[in-house]
Design a protein around this motif. Structure first.
Motif: not given
Length: 204
Positions: A148-149, A162, A188
């Motif tokens: 999660t980012s 998020s 990512s």
């Protein structure tokens, strides 16, 4: 009811796609930030492939015939970085509320997966962390959660969002499973549609 059929998106489908997207936004708030130009949002970045689900009971020429949509966008390797595996992002996935309950979201994902398998391409996608039903769909159909980012865009009220990242790696017969670290690095990377102001999928 005859199940909707899935076919390649045509330029003439865009009005119907926007009409279906408006229904989804009203019910699900997807995309979280309604685009200033939804036609352009669906066209850009230029997808490697896009499909629509068409209501077989509706007039084929009517905007209401479009009840679902999905696209895949190729992700280039990072400049100056080592060559990576060919990867594409699943984006702009939505199903109109009136066509829910027909497993159409899974069918659209399967079409994207077929396209990727035929080309030896890995797939990634992201979804807002609150999209519980969408996350359940991905995990049920073999997608792997890799982290999660915080999104590079914000919610309409300016708060951070998020996003959960998923990957689906193409596996040739007899190949080994990818290490988790490889999947996380790929997920990512800046994705083709992360400036869209909304995660890539709606509940379907």
């Amino acid at each position: 009811m005859i199940p909707p059929r899935i076919r390649r998106r045509r330029a003439t489908d865009l009005d119907g796609c926007v009409a279906a997207l408006a229904e989804v936004h009203r019910v699900d708030r997807y995309p979280l930030n309604w685009p200033a130009d939804p036609h352009r949002w669906l066209r850009e970045p230029h997808p490697a492939r896009a499909w629509v689900a068409v209501d077989a009971d509706a007039d084929a020429d009517a905007d209401a015939a479009i009840v679902g949509h999905v696209a895949v966008h190729r992700i280039p390797d990072q400049v100056g970085g080592p060559p990576g595996r060919p990867t594409a992002e699943v984006a702009r996935l939505f199903v109109a509320p009136r066509a829910r309950g027909l497993a159409l979201g899974g069918a659209l994902l399967a079409r994207a997966r077929q396209w990727a398998n035929e080309r030896g391409v890995d797939l990634v996608l992201e979804v807002a962390a609150g999209g519980v039903a969408a996350a359940a769909l991905y995990e049920r159909t073999g997608w792997r959660y890799v982290g999660t980012s915080i999104a590079p865009w914000v919610a309409p009220d300016g708060s951070p969002v998020s996003v959960r990242h998923y990957t689906l790696r193409h596996r040739a017969p007899g190949s080994d499973v990818a290490p988790a670290s490889t999947a996380r690095r790929r997920a990512s990377r800046p994705a083709a549609s992360r400036s869209s102001g909304g995660s890539n999928t709606s509940n379907s």
